[in-house]
Structures are given as C-alpha cells and as structure tokens.
Design a protein around this motif. Sequence first.
Motif, short mmCIF file in Angstrom:
data_model
loop_
_atom_site.label_atom_id
_atom_site.label_comp_id
_atom_site.label_asym_id
_atom_site.label_seq_id
_atom_site.Cartn_x
_atom_site.Cartn_y
_atom_site.Cartn_z
N MET A 106 0.12 9.73 -8.07
CA MET A 106 -0.37 9.04 -8.27
C MET A 106 0.62 7.59 -10.22
O MET A 106 0.47 7.29 -10.68
CB MET A 106 -2.00 9.03 -9.49
N GLU A 107 1.23 9.24 -10.47
CA GLU A 107 1.98 8.71 -11.74
C GLU A 107 3.34 7.53 -10.98
O GLU A 107 3.30 6.76 -11.53
CB GLU A 107 2.97 9.97 -11.86
N ARG A 108 3.79 7.85 -9.44
CA ARG A 108 4.81 7.46 -9.03
C ARG A 108 4.37 5.68 -8.39
O ARG A 108 4.85 5.06 -8.85
CB ARG A 108 5.44 8.12 -7.61
N GLU A 156 0.80 -1.17 -0.14
CA GLU A 156 0.45 -0.07 0.15
C GLU A 156 0.48 1.13 0.27
O GLU A 156 1.95 1.28 1.03
CB GLU A 156 -0.77 0.03 1.53
N LEU A 157 1.05 2.41 -0.61
CA LEU A 157 2.15 3.52 -1.20
C LEU A 157 0.85 4.35 -0.48
O LEU A 157 -0.23 4.42 -0.85
CB LEU A 157 2.34 3.33 -2.42
N LEU A 158 0.91 5.30 0.02
CA LEU A 158 0.68 6.26 0.98
C LEU A 158 1.78 7.56 0.07
O LEU A 158 2.85 7.82 0.00
CB LEU A 158 0.60 6.08 1.98
N ASN A 159 0.76 8.55 0.10
CA ASN A 159 1.38 9.95 -0.45
C ASN A 159 1.48 10.97 1.08
O ASN A 159 1.06 10.83 2.17
CB ASN A 159 0.43 11.10 -1.29
N TYR A 160 3.04 11.10 1.27
CA TYR A 160 3.29 12.55 2.32
C TYR A 160 2.28 13.14 2.26
O TYR A 160 2.31 13.72 1.97
CB TYR A 160 4.68 12.42 1.88
N HIS A 161 2.34 13.33 4.00
CA HIS A 161 1.44 14.55 4.35
C HIS A 161 2.40 15.39 5.32
O HIS A 161 2.79 14.02 6.08
CB HIS A 161 0.01 14.04 4.41
N LEU A 212 3.91 15.42 -2.34
CA LEU A 212 3.79 15.38 -3.59
C LEU A 212 2.10 15.65 -4.60
O LEU A 212 1.66 15.77 -3.33
CB LEU A 212 3.85 13.74 -4.00
N SER A 213 1.75 16.27 -5.70
CA SER A 213 0.84 16.23 -5.56
C SER A 213 0.32 15.42 -5.35
O SER A 213 0.57 14.43 -6.37
CB SER A 213 0.85 17.69 -7.43
N VAL A 266 -0.83 -4.00 -5.58
CA VAL A 266 -0.08 -2.58 -4.90
C VAL A 266 -1.49 -1.66 -5.11
O VAL A 266 -2.00 -1.71 -5.78
CB VAL A 266 0.69 -1.91 -5.98
N SER A 267 -1.91 -1.26 -3.93
CA SER A 267 -2.94 0.06 -4.10
C SER A 267 -2.34 0.95 -3.86
O SER A 267 -0.70 1.30 -3.09
CB SER A 267 -4.08 -0.51 -3.19
N TYR A 268 -2.86 2.16 -4.06
CA TYR A 268 -2.41 3.48 -3.76
C TYR A 268 -3.64 4.39 -2.85
O TYR A 268 -4.58 3.79 -3.30
CB TYR A 268 -1.50 4.04 -4.72
N HIS A 269 -3.65 5.24 -2.24
CA HIS A 269 -4.43 6.49 -1.83
C HIS A 269 -3.60 7.47 -1.46
O HIS A 269 -2.43 7.66 -1.32
CB HIS A 269 -4.59 6.21 -0.10
N VAL A 270 -3.74 8.71 -2.26
CA VAL A 270 -4.36 9.86 -2.49
C VAL A 270 -3.55 10.78 -0.95
O VAL A 270 -5.20 10.32 -0.11
CB VAL A 270 -4.18 11.07 -3.66
#
Length: 85
Positions: free
Chosen positions: A66-68, A33-38, A60-61, A81-85
Amino acid sequence: MRTPIVPGINDSDHDLMSLGNFITNETTITQMELLNYHNLGQHKYANLGRSYPLASITPLSKEAFMERAVWFSNAFPTLNVSYHV
C-alpha cells in the motif's frame, strides 16, 4: 496497464519513477493497475518439473505494498491508478 510490484525487481522509488515517467511521457495509457506480487504459481512450476525463478522472493506485506502504491499514485496524479493487495 496492469503491473505487479515485485520486491527487489521493480519496487524501488527509482523503478517506479521510471515506470511512471515512461507511461505518462511515452504512451497514451491513462489507467494503471498495480498488483502485489504473489508466489501462488510456484506449485504449477513444481508440477511441470521446473524450478520457479522467483522462489527466493517474498511478497510485500499489505502495508508495504500500500505504501508503494500510494507513493506511485501521488507521484503520477494524471494517471488513474488502482491497486489490489
């Protein structure tokens, strides 16, 4: 496994490739699970009188994250792989 993608720390092709290779070759992990840093925890550090070590990092925007994430997913198709913005 959950991993934040932090600009300038682990968001390069090399960093993500190293992470993916380690996971697929050295572990039994099958889900990522990829997470966008905040920087939402920054105020907690201030309340504790501590400096926030990542204060200079801008998240990251949504598009860049999403690109990464898509790049990582395509590079390691055997990982779920899952990811959340």
